[in-house]
Structure formats: C-alpha cells, structure tokens
Design a protein around this motif. Structure first.
Motif, short mmCIF file in Angstrom:
data_model
loop_
_atom_site.label_atom_id
_atom_site.label_comp_id
_atom_site.label_asym_id
_atom_site.label_seq_id
_atom_site.Cartn_x
_atom_site.Cartn_y
_atom_site.Cartn_z
N GLU A 99 57.53 -27.52 76.70
CA GLU A 99 58.54 -27.96 76.04
C GLU A 99 58.15 -28.80 74.73
OE1 GLU A 99 61.61 -27.25 75.99
OE2 GLU A 99 61.88 -26.07 77.77
N ASN A 100 58.78 -28.96 73.62
CA ASN A 100 58.29 -29.58 72.41
C ASN A 100 57.99 -30.93 72.61
OD1 ASN A 100 58.66 -27.09 71.32
ND2 ASN A 100 59.66 -27.92 69.31
N HIS A 101 59.11 -31.66 73.34
CA HIS A 101 58.87 -33.15 73.50
C HIS A 101 57.58 -33.39 74.62
CE1 HIS A 101 61.58 -31.69 76.53
NE2 HIS A 101 61.43 -32.63 77.18
N VAL A 102 57.59 -32.79 75.52
CA VAL A 102 56.42 -32.92 76.50
C VAL A 102 55.26 -32.54 76.17
CG1 VAL A 102 55.93 -32.37 78.92
CG2 VAL A 102 58.33 -32.56 78.54
N LEU A 103 55.37 -31.43 75.37
CA LEU A 103 53.74 -30.99 74.89
C LEU A 103 53.35 -32.18 73.93
CD1 LEU A 103 51.68 -29.08 74.89
CD2 LEU A 103 53.00 -27.66 73.18
N GLY A 104 54.26 -32.51 73.18
CA GLY A 104 54.09 -33.60 72.03
C GLY A 104 53.29 -34.93 72.44
N PHE A 105 54.04 -35.07 73.75
CA PHE A 105 53.69 -36.46 74.35
C PHE A 105 52.35 -36.26 75.02
CE2 PHE A 105 53.57 -39.35 78.11
CZ PHE A 105 54.09 -40.69 77.55
N ILE A 106 52.03 -35.15 75.66
CA ILE A 106 50.55 -35.07 76.25
C ILE A 106 49.67 -35.03 75.11
CG2 ILE A 106 49.21 -33.20 77.53
CD1 ILE A 106 51.85 -32.31 79.02
N LEU A 107 49.85 -34.31 74.05
CA LEU A 107 49.00 -34.14 73.02
C LEU A 107 48.71 -35.61 72.60
CD1 LEU A 107 50.14 -31.16 71.03
CD2 LEU A 107 48.05 -31.22 72.66
N GLY A 108 49.84 -36.45 72.42
CA GLY A 108 49.54 -37.81 71.85
C GLY A 108 48.69 -38.86 72.86
N ILE A 109 48.99 -38.36 74.02
CA ILE A 109 48.02 -39.39 75.01
C ILE A 109 46.49 -38.89 75.06
CG2 ILE A 109 47.58 -39.16 77.69
CD1 ILE A 109 49.95 -40.90 76.95
N VAL A 110 46.33 -37.62 74.56
CA VAL A 110 45.09 -37.10 74.60
C VAL A 110 44.37 -37.80 73.38
CG1 VAL A 110 43.49 -35.00 74.03
CG2 VAL A 110 45.40 -34.87 75.77
N PHE A 111 44.89 -37.84 72.20
CA PHE A 111 44.54 -38.46 71.18
C PHE A 111 44.47 -39.73 71.24
CE2 PHE A 111 46.17 -34.95 68.52
CZ PHE A 111 45.19 -34.57 67.80
N GLY A 112 45.28 -40.63 71.84
CA GLY A 112 45.11 -42.01 72.18
C GLY A 112 43.93 -42.31 72.84
N LEU A 113 43.50 -41.40 73.77
CA LEU A 113 42.41 -41.67 74.77
C LEU A 113 41.08 -41.42 74.00
CD1 LEU A 113 43.57 -39.63 77.98
CD2 LEU A 113 43.42 -42.13 77.80
N LEU A 114 41.12 -40.28 73.21
CA LEU A 114 40.19 -39.97 72.31
C LEU A 114 39.59 -41.08 71.43
CD1 LEU A 114 40.45 -36.12 71.60
CD2 LEU A 114 38.85 -37.32 73.10
N ALA A 115 40.84 -41.79 70.92
CA ALA A 115 40.66 -42.87 70.02
C ALA A 115 40.47 -44.10 70.49
CB ALA A 115 41.94 -42.82 69.05
N LYS A 116 40.30 -44.10 71.79
CA LYS A 116 39.94 -45.37 72.73
C LYS A 116 41.07 -46.29 72.22
CE LYS A 116 35.11 -44.39 73.11
NZ LYS A 116 33.58 -45.24 73.14
N TYR A 117 42.41 -46.00 72.27
CA TYR A 117 43.51 -47.09 72.17
C TYR A 117 43.85 -47.66 73.57
CZ TYR A 117 45.30 -45.06 67.55
OH TYR A 117 45.39 -44.93 66.39
#
Length: 455
Positions: free
Chosen positions: A223-241
C-alpha cells in the motif's frame, strides 16, 4: 525585439501552473467550449500542476538531505555542483536569443498541424526552455546560432512525433483520453526500448507486474502509505539519522506516495472536458483526424510505478556517483530523477521489475552527460551572471532530460574535430527511435483492430 522578449519572458515567468492553464483556456474557447467550462478546466489544471509541484518539492526536500548525508558518510567529494532543472532553466533563459524559441515552437506546431504531419497540439509551451538548453549546447560546441536553431527545430518536430506515437499507450496507462506527453524526457525510451526487448525474452520478466500485482503479492506492505513509510525508514538508516529524524522522513515519504495519485485525479478532471471538446471540434473540421493535447509529464503522476522507480533510483545514482569512471558531478538537486523513471514507465508499460532494471542500467548516463555539459553550462552562468558561482566552481545537472538525445544532437558536430563518439551515439539513438516507433504504432493498430472485432 526587446519588447517581444519582455512579453514572452513575462508570461513564461508566471510558471507552468499559470501559463499552461492560460493556454488551455484559450484553446478551449477556440474549440467552442463554454467560457465557464474553459475557465473551470484551466483553474483545475493549475491546481493540479501546483499540487504536483508542491508534492515533488516536499519529497525532494525530504530525501535530498538524506542523500547528501549518505555521500558525506561515504566521504565522497566531487567538483561539479548539481543545480537541478530549475537552475538549468534559469541559465538557459539567460541566453540572448532565448525568446526566439517561443515563436519557433508555435510556428512549427501550426505548420505540422495544417499539413497533417502531427495530431498533437502542444500546450506545454512553458517547457520551451528545454529546446533553449539544447540550442545553448550546440552554440557552445559550434559557435553557430543558426545551427543551434536548426537542431532546436529538429527537437521540436521529434517531440511532436513522439507525442503522436505515444498517445495510445499513454491513454491506456493513464486512463486520460485525448492527451499525450510532449516533454523530451520520453526520448530516452529510444535506447531503453532495445534493452527492454532483451529483458522480455526472460520468461519471469515477461509477465505483467505493475503496482497492482505488487499489492496482490505483498498485501498491506505494498500500500502506498506503508511502502512509503518503509522506504523512508531505509533512507533514514542509510543516512545514519537519529530515530526521530528517521521516523519523520518515513512519514514524509508515506505522505508523498499517498497523495500523488490523489493529485493526478485533478489532471483527469481538468483534461477530460478539454480533450473531449478538442476531439469534437476536430472531428467536425477533419473527419479523418483526432487532435490531442500535448502536456508536460505530471498528468502521469498517478502511476505508483513511477514513484517506486524514482525512489529506487536515488540510492542507485548515489552508488554510481561513488565509483563511476568519468563522473565528476555530485548528485543532489536532481536526485529525484523523473527523466529516468517516466520513459522507463512508458517503454515497459508499467512493468515495475523491468522499470527498476532499466533505471539501474541508465542511471550512469545522466551522470556522464551532466559531467560532459558542465564546462559550457558554467561558462554561460558566469558570462551572463544568471547564477552566482564561486571562483573555479562548476555547475551542471544530474538529471538532464533526454540526456542521450541532448548530448548526441549537440555534440555530433565534434565529428569535424575527429571525435566520432557523438555521431555513433546519434546513430544508435535514431535506430532505437525507429524500433520503438514501430512498436508503439503496432500496439495502437492491434488494439484498434481488437476493438473493431469486439464491436
């Protein structure tokens, strides 16, 4: 001349959200729409453009800092600044002959319509800067203003022909009748198509697999909202946020992916009455023709496949920038690369797996072309003062629209200096263009026959 330049620059300075609706309202009145209906459609289109622009800016502002953090964590430093498309537009309009491109575009479109060489009425006049950018590149190579306008004229013709060829597929994918895309970003499809032909020979990649199929297989996780949330988490982890920054980024990505399809509904609401009126008018004037309206890409923005490919392309582009031989541009302002995702969407018909493969294969092209164009873009920026640069600083764009076309058609004149690479690339592009054209026309013909048989 100066008065004409000021008038053109004033209207273009209003931005796409105002300029394009004005063109649409005028076109609606010409094809006998009621004044209130034409105005309503124009304002709704302005709302749609503004909404899409706000969402893209929102998404860019959320993801770009994360992308920059990833590069900083990798201790990467590249000399060319990525100014994005807005900076390229500003620099292009600083060219002294830029305002002449506007009447050239209109004249070519009218001539081709009158002589039945196109069925596309190009309402995307605001993006005339794309033709100016190509012309500026030609001048940088050849020093000839005349050649610059010749190449720009060729681009205008090819944009209209591409719009004609794509119209049927675009209508199938978007569900919006009577519209097509006149943006030069679709030119990359000419080289993506032969690669996609090879990918289709792999049985698992030949199967239909769009965002709908993804939902069937992954359920709520697609689902758009869940998939977007997951991708945001991945980006945050890669950026070491931090945890809070990672969750904030995740919610922003979820918001963007959720709202893109919502905004696209306003494009449909605005364009449906316009396309119907244009079709009725043309059918009355020319029984053997149906005129379609050419627009910028955002009306395709309701396709979840495009945004999944865009997000996928961010880390892919960043990784390539770290080790790609010949790359000197640091991707930042152009990291949201729709010029990569949109042609992949059209070529594959929305097959998300093949889209991701194509985006991975062609991401380096944008970095190479951005690097190659940096010297003349920097020179123009410095000579005109369009952009303030520090001493020795270079600027370019990591997502130049139609990069292969723009490079090949502007640099082909280097053959006279003994450099045959641009000529070879131009020949490959033209061969791919003809193959892709045949595929698009065959699809439209077969679907037309199928409809007639079912009637």
């Amino acid at each position: 001349m100066e008065a004409l330049s000021n008038i053109v620059n004033f209207f273009l300075g209003l931005g796409a959200a105002i300029f394009v609706p004005i063109i649409i309202i005028i076109a609606g009145l010409i094809v006998k729409m009621k004044l209130k209906d034409a105005i309503s459609a124009g304002i709704t289109l302005g709302v749609a453009f503004t909404g899409m622009s706000m969402l893209i800016s929102f998404m860019t502002d959320a993801i770009s800092p994360a992308a920059q953090a990833m590069l900083e964590n990798a201790n990467i430093a590249l000399p060319i600044v990525d100014g994005g498309w807005t900076t390229m537009s500003t620099i292009s309009w600083s060219w002294p002959y830029a305002f002449l491109m506007f009447p050239l575009l209109i004249a070519i479109n009218v001539i081709m319509l009158v002589f039945k060489k196109t069925n596309t009425f190009n309402a995307d006049l605001w993006n005339v800067w794309g033709k100016i950018f190509t012309a500026v590149a030609v001048v940088a190579i050849t020093k000839s203003v005349l050649l610059a306008f010749v190449v720009a004229a060729i681009q205008i013709v090819l944009e209209l022909k591409c719009a004609d060829y794509h119209q049927h597929r675009i209508e199938k994918l978007s569900g919006i009748p009577g519209v097509t895309c006149t943006h030069k970003m679709v030119f990359l499809g000419a080289l993506m198509y032969p690669v996609d032909l090879l990918l289709r020979k792999i049985p698992v990649l030949r199967k239909e697999f769009n965002a709908g199929n993804l939902k069937d297989k992954l359920g709520i996780f697609a689902e758009n909202h869940v998939l977007g949330f997951i991708l945001g988490i991945v980006f945050g982890l890669l950026a070491k946020y931090s945890l809070s920054d990672t969750l904030t980024l995740a919610i922003k990505c979820a918001t963007a992916l959720t709202l893109f399809p919502v905004i696209t509904k306003y494009f449909m609401q605005a364009l449906a009455p316009i396309s119907e009126a244009v079709s009725d008018y043309m059918n009355a004037k020319f029984s053997d023709r149906t005129l379609v309206v050419g627009l910028d890409w955002p009306f395709l923005g309701g396709a979840n496949e495009i945004w999944l490919a865009v997000i996928w392309s961010v880390p892919v582009t960043l990784v390539f920038s770290l080790f790609l031989p010949g790359n000197e541009i640091l991707p930042f302002a152009g990291i949201i690369n729709l010029a990569l995702a949109v042609p992949a969407f059209l070529v594959t018909g929305g097959n998300i797996i093949r889209m991701l493969i194509l985006c991975t294969i062609f991401a380096p092209v944008f970095l190479w072309v951005g690097t190659a164009f940096a010297p003349f873009i920097t020179d123009l920026a410095n000579s005109t003062g369009a952009v303030a640069l520090a001493a020795g600083q270079m600027i370019s764009n990591s997502n130049i629209d139609g990069p292969v076309f723009t490079y090949a058609f502007s640099h082909v004149f280097k053959v006279f200096q003994g450099n045959f690479l641009p000529l070879i690339i131009l020949i490959l592009w033209l061969a791919g263009f003809m193959l892709y054209r045949r595929d698009l026309l065959n699809e439209a013909k077969l679907d037309s026959v199928a409809v007639e048989e079912n009637v």
